[in-house]
Enzyme design. Sequence first.
Site, PDB file in Angstrom:
ATOM      1  N   LYS A 142      -8.253  -2.388   2.181  1.00  5.81           N
ATOM      2  CA  LYS A 142      -8.050  -1.508   3.325  1.00  5.81           C
ATOM      3  C   LYS A 142      -8.784  -0.187   3.169  1.00  5.81           C
ATOM      4  O   LYS A 142      -9.141   0.445   4.167  1.00  5.81           O
ATOM      5  CB  LYS A 142      -6.558  -1.273   3.538  1.00  5.81           C
ATOM      6  N   LYS A 181      -0.735 -12.786  15.510  1.00 13.41           N
ATOM      7  CA  LYS A 181      -2.197 -12.672  15.498  1.00 13.41           C
ATOM      8  C   LYS A 181      -2.842 -13.748  14.638  1.00 13.41           C
ATOM      9  O   LYS A 181      -3.772 -14.435  15.077  1.00 13.41           O
ATOM     10  CB  LYS A 181      -2.607 -11.285  14.987  1.00 13.41           C
ATOM     11  N   THR A 182      -2.347 -13.911  13.409  1.00 19.30           N
ATOM     12  CA  THR A 182      -2.930 -14.908  12.508  1.00 19.30           C
ATOM     13  C   THR A 182      -2.698 -16.315  13.027  1.00 19.30           C
ATOM     14  O   THR A 182      -3.609 -17.156  13.040  1.00 19.30           O
ATOM     15  CB  THR A 182      -2.335 -14.765  11.100  1.00 19.30           C
ATOM     16  N   ARG A 219       0.827  -1.205   0.000  1.00 18.72           N
ATOM     17  CA  ARG A 219       0.000   0.000   0.000  1.00 18.72           C
ATOM     18  C   ARG A 219       0.862   1.257   0.000  1.00 18.72           C
ATOM     19  O   ARG A 219       2.027   1.232   0.358  1.00 18.72           O
ATOM     20  CB  ARG A 219      -0.924  -0.009   1.223  1.00 18.72           C
ATOM     21  N   ARG A 267       1.416 -12.401  -1.086  1.00 20.77           N
ATOM     22  CA  ARG A 267       0.110 -12.558  -0.428  1.00 20.77           C
ATOM     23  C   ARG A 267      -0.757 -13.581  -1.146  1.00 20.77           C
ATOM     24  O   ARG A 267      -0.613 -13.819  -2.350  1.00 20.77           O
ATOM     25  CB  ARG A 267      -0.625 -11.221  -0.422  1.00 20.77           C
ATOM     26  N   HIS A 306      -9.768  -3.919  14.050  1.00 20.84           N
ATOM     27  CA  HIS A 306      -8.723  -4.569  13.256  1.00 20.84           C
ATOM     28  C   HIS A 306      -8.196  -5.734  14.092  1.00 20.84           C
ATOM     29  O   HIS A 306      -7.241  -5.603  14.849  1.00 20.84           O
ATOM     30  CB  HIS A 306      -7.610  -3.571  12.939  1.00 20.84           C
ATOM     31  N   ASP A 325      -9.094 -10.730  10.237  1.00 19.27           N
ATOM     32  CA  ASP A 325      -8.549  -9.375  10.137  1.00 19.27           C
ATOM     33  C   ASP A 325      -9.506  -8.237  10.495  1.00 19.27           C
ATOM     34  O   ASP A 325      -9.095  -7.284  11.134  1.00 19.27           O
ATOM     35  CB  ASP A 325      -8.022  -9.155   8.715  1.00 19.27           C
ATOM     36  N   SER A 338       2.025  -6.643  12.889  1.00 17.88           N
ATOM     37  CA  SER A 338       2.743  -7.663  12.135  1.00 17.88           C
ATOM     38  C   SER A 338       3.856  -8.284  12.976  1.00 17.88           C
ATOM     39  O   SER A 338       4.619  -7.578  13.636  1.00 17.88           O
ATOM     40  CB  SER A 338       3.336  -7.041  10.870  1.00 17.88           C
TER      41      SER A 338
END
Length: 660
Positions: A323, A364-365, A178, A444, A342, A379, A360
């Site tokens: 996003k 979390k994932t 981004r 990704r 988030h 997410d 990051s």
Amino acid sequence: MAGNGGEFSFSSEATAAREALPKITTEKSRGDEKDVCHDGSTSSVRVQTIDELHRLQTKKSVPNTPLKGASASASGPSTPVSEETMLQSVSASLASMTREKGPMVVKGDPERVSESAVKVSHVPAPTIAVSDSALKFTHVLYNLSPGELYEQAIKYEKGSFITSTGALATLSGAKTGRSPKDKRIVKDDTTASELWWGKGSPNIEMDEQTFMVNRERAVDYLNSLDKVFVNDQFLNWDPENKIKVRIVSARAYHSLFMHNMCIRPTPEELADFGTPDFTIYNAGRFPCNRYTHYMTSSTSIDINLARREMVILGTQYAGEMKKGLFGVMHYLMPKRQILSLHSGCNMGKDGDVALFFGLSGTGKTTLSTDNNRYLIGDDEHCWTDTGVSNIEGGCYAKCIDLSREKEPEIFNAIKFGTVLENVVFDEHTREVDYTDKSVTENTRAAYPIEYIPNSKIPCVGPHPKNVILLACDAFGVLPPISKLNLAQTMYHFISGYTALVAGTEEGIKEPQATFSACFGAAFIMLHPTKYAAMLADKMQKHGATGWLVNTGWSGGSYGSGSRIKLAYTRKIIDAIHSGSLLNAKYKTTEIFGLEIPTEVEGVPSEILDPINAWSDKAAYKETLLKLGGLFRKNFETFTSHRIGEDGKLTDQILAAGPNF
């Protein structure tokens, strides 16, 4: 405190259309980038030509056995039957200032539809004032299936390939992440007072006139094409609060990406779709005019909340759409007293829901994806008066160093229908090398959430019981697990802390603290304290418990200590889910005042209190004071924003921080 948290009053929603807004007087382009909170987006690909970029995408195998006689099918994809009302709606969406009634849109691929067979949905009466571009047909490829989008991508988009597992590998062009410095929001009479502007804010302003200039440029580009892809889809699995979105794009890759990331409508819902609540014009193949007011590069991502529109120019990175819509939800949902988050979210077999927040590298994932629990989402979520709901219809997972052994759910989800961005693969076997960073480290995969076996469909759940804040503390002074009171939860939620370690970025010799408000500062629209107060209100009302989990270092900072084993962190998370930690004995740490359990089943007791794991106690206290000072310095941005009666809630939050 629930009353304090609930005192926020949000103004009524802005109308979808508005009379011409007054010109906003703005400052010159920002010279001090520190005033803007940016995320760590990846740099552009350093190549000179598109052919060089394609060469990075494939690697030759030895021996290389070319396939002879293979040719692509000459037949194009079939297209779904399109109703006249849908075509008229698309025509209205594509209306520009010079062509107010929109283009003459027709159904289907121009290669398959002969001019004599074209059914014109909307033909404006010819006038002398009409432009030549208004006389051409724009073919609409509407809500195509993944198979049809595969055919379009492979046939017309260079750099599109099918991998060995059936996923569609594609390239996002020069931009592989981004561009937060090029994202702007129209500042008008309403948003000037509603949104968070100024120091620390991710929101960079633009005026209505500049937005319309960029919109005209994007729409004219899309109208100049022989065909455009149109997706009509939903955001938010909560049926009472779903948002209708329309995405108009020039690439099959973008259409398939949004097909996966948004909620896919049924044929019945599509037939009754009506006018979208928000529209994206993705003309990312075409640059913005750098000499236009506010523009600082050939890339511009612009949001107009009054018009409910988003325009993308000069970047083909698909994550801008995902996003961008998340930012819109951060604006629209709080107006309905719905908290946008988030976070990851999962649910146990007994219906206990947990929210996971983390930047990051915090896990979390990994920690929210649990074979023993149902995945609600990875997410983006909403917390309403009835429970939680996933905003999205898919997952957007990082692929760098992905392996079947470490993350089998994500690895197995990369199959037919999945979009693989910027990965490198063997040009003969088409096997992906997930360790290869030739194009970018930010590789990704975008896939529908139902590709995860234990996903919960529909993606909704009851009120959360646990709110878990994750931090990878490379300083090694935060406990592996701390129970937070409500004020501490708000403090650490607003702070959004983690740490970069030496070696992750050039020039970093020791751990560096990084903070992202609400664990997603790049996407929030309102002041962070407003989201924090809503979180506290809902936690208190529904009896949720806050936890701070350190997935970083113990026994010393990075370089001297060791990272806390993932097996120990999983045991801690299991204890949170089971409720056993609520009955544990606790003691309070110095400086941060955190409550830490004296024992957790399966976790060595000596690491639960960080000072015990450090051999050099003086170094521990010095490092603890240093981190506390960094927290205090970061929080200075938020101290002037008073919330609660007479600012009492603000005082409680400040008292919950480091106390020297």
